[in-house]
Design an enzyme around this catalytic site. Structure first.
Site, PDB file in Angstrom:
ATOM      1  N   ILE A  55     -84.386  11.849 -17.442  1.00 43.07           N
ATOM      2  CA  ILE A  55     -84.467  11.914 -15.981  1.00 43.07           C
ATOM      3  C   ILE A  55     -84.162  13.304 -15.437  1.00 43.07           C
ATOM      4  O   ILE A  55     -84.475  13.605 -14.284  1.00 43.07           O
ATOM      5  CB  ILE A  55     -83.555  10.870 -15.311  1.00 43.07           C
ATOM      6  N   THR A 121     -70.844   4.464  -6.607  1.00 45.57           N
ATOM      7  CA  THR A 121     -69.449   4.194  -6.944  1.00 45.57           C
ATOM      8  C   THR A 121     -68.519   4.461  -5.773  1.00 45.57           C
ATOM      9  O   THR A 121     -68.828   5.288  -4.903  1.00 45.57           O
ATOM     10  CB  THR A 121     -69.031   5.095  -8.130  1.00 45.57           C
ATOM     11  N   TYR A 146     -67.220  13.474 -11.618  1.00 39.52           N
ATOM     12  CA  TYR A 146     -68.061  12.275 -11.634  1.00 39.52           C
ATOM     13  C   TYR A 146     -68.381  11.826 -10.209  1.00 39.52           C
ATOM     14  O   TYR A 146     -69.545  11.611  -9.853  1.00 39.52           O
ATOM     15  CB  TYR A 146     -67.356  11.153 -12.403  1.00 39.52           C
TER      16      TYR A 146
END
Length: 313
Positions: A55, A121, A146
């Protein structure tokens, strides 16, 4: 519908593919590996159509998606190793996967005029306070690499597309991969005392249940930001561990009872192991689901009970 699912070697992508098949949709799985590399459980995903996609490569994404011409993409693939993401030599890769990779998919979805669902998230927020985060809250302040990379992915999707779902989840467990439940069950086999953080609060999410909801959503045009975890209330990792062991004992596994394993609560500061800063407040408000006619997930306690019967431990 023909739906491309990324990240099918992971917990959520695996269950989404199987849920699609159960509804009569055509699911096409993808991941970085040349062929399906998840759990060999004989379910639909293991033999379904599969394409290898990097990707992070815009040209490869465009070529593959244009050939498939899906009605929707459910983008589950992500870099999820939160602590490893803090390593200086990993940061570029983390952003390439979570931010650039997501942007690449969104751009092609725009060209194809197809729906896109991006799994995000609670780490896009700073995890402070005790008030549950609202799905449409824009007070972003990620604490770690993250979270920052996932936020960049969110922003790319929302800026490029009109027909999108951004679904934030937390504390995920499923049969296809590593997770907190498996870790606790395994550690307790070799340790008679465990210390578990008690000041980080959230709600577990069983990918089997979540997959049903995600397919419910992708079948509609009720686009926007959502939060999705199991019901059952907000708990700490310590509370979660205690319930995991309680249910294991109820299944006859007495090696997990309080005579064999002691679970001690500690603060995040006392635990002090993680490289990445973790949010204290992972409470996600899910009321938007019912407001839009979606059926909430079962309780996390019920989900744990079903999960323990599915796995070997």
């Amino acid at each position: 519908m023909k739906i491309l699912v990324t990240g099918v070697a992971g917990q959520l992508g695996h269950d989404v593919m199987n849920e699609l098949a159960g509804r009569g949709h055509e699911g096409i799985g993808s991941d970085l590996a040349p062929e399906y590399s998840g759990i060999a459980d004989g379910s639909y995903v293991t033999t379904a159509d599969y394409v290898s996609i990097d990707i992070t490569d815009r040209a490869s994404v465009a070529e593959t998606l244009l050939k498939i011409n899906p009605d929707a993409v459910i983008h589950c693939a992500a870099w999820t190793a939160v602590d490893a993401a803090e390593d200086e030599d990993k940061k570029d890769t983390v952003y390439a996967v979570n931010a650039t990779g997501t942007e690449n998919i969104a751009a092609v979805c725009k060209d194809l005029d197809c729906k896109m669902m991006y799994i995000s998230t609670d780490y896009v927020f700073d995890g402070q306070g005790t008030t549950p985060w609202q799905p449409d809250c824009k007070d972003y302040k990620p604490l770690n690499v993250y979270g920052a990379s996932k936020l960049d992915g969110e922003l790319a999707v929302s800026e490029i597309l009109d027909r999108y779902f951004i679904v934030r989840i937390a504390w995920v467990f499923g049969t296809n991969g590593k997770n907190f439940i498996r870790t606790m069950l395994n550690v307790a086999k070799t340790h008679d005392k465990l210390t578990v953080v008690s000041d980080q609060i959230g709600t577990p999410t069983y990918t089997f249940d979540l997959a049903r909801l995600l397919v419910d959503m992708i079948e509609t045009d009720k686009y926007g930001y959502y939060h999705a975890t199991n019901e059952g209330g907000y708990i700490s990792w310590y509370d979660f561990t205690k319930e995991i062991f309680r249910q294991a004992v109820a299944l006859g596994r007495t090696e997990y009872d309080e005579n064999h394993v002691t679970v001690c609560p500690v603060t995040t500061e006392e635990y002090g192991v993680s490289k990445a800063a973790r949010p204290f407040n992972s409470r996600l408000d899910k009321s938007k689901l019912t407001a839009n006619g979606f059926t909430p997930l079962p309780t996390w306690q019920d989900a744990v009970a079903r999960y323990l019967k599915e796995i070997e431990f």
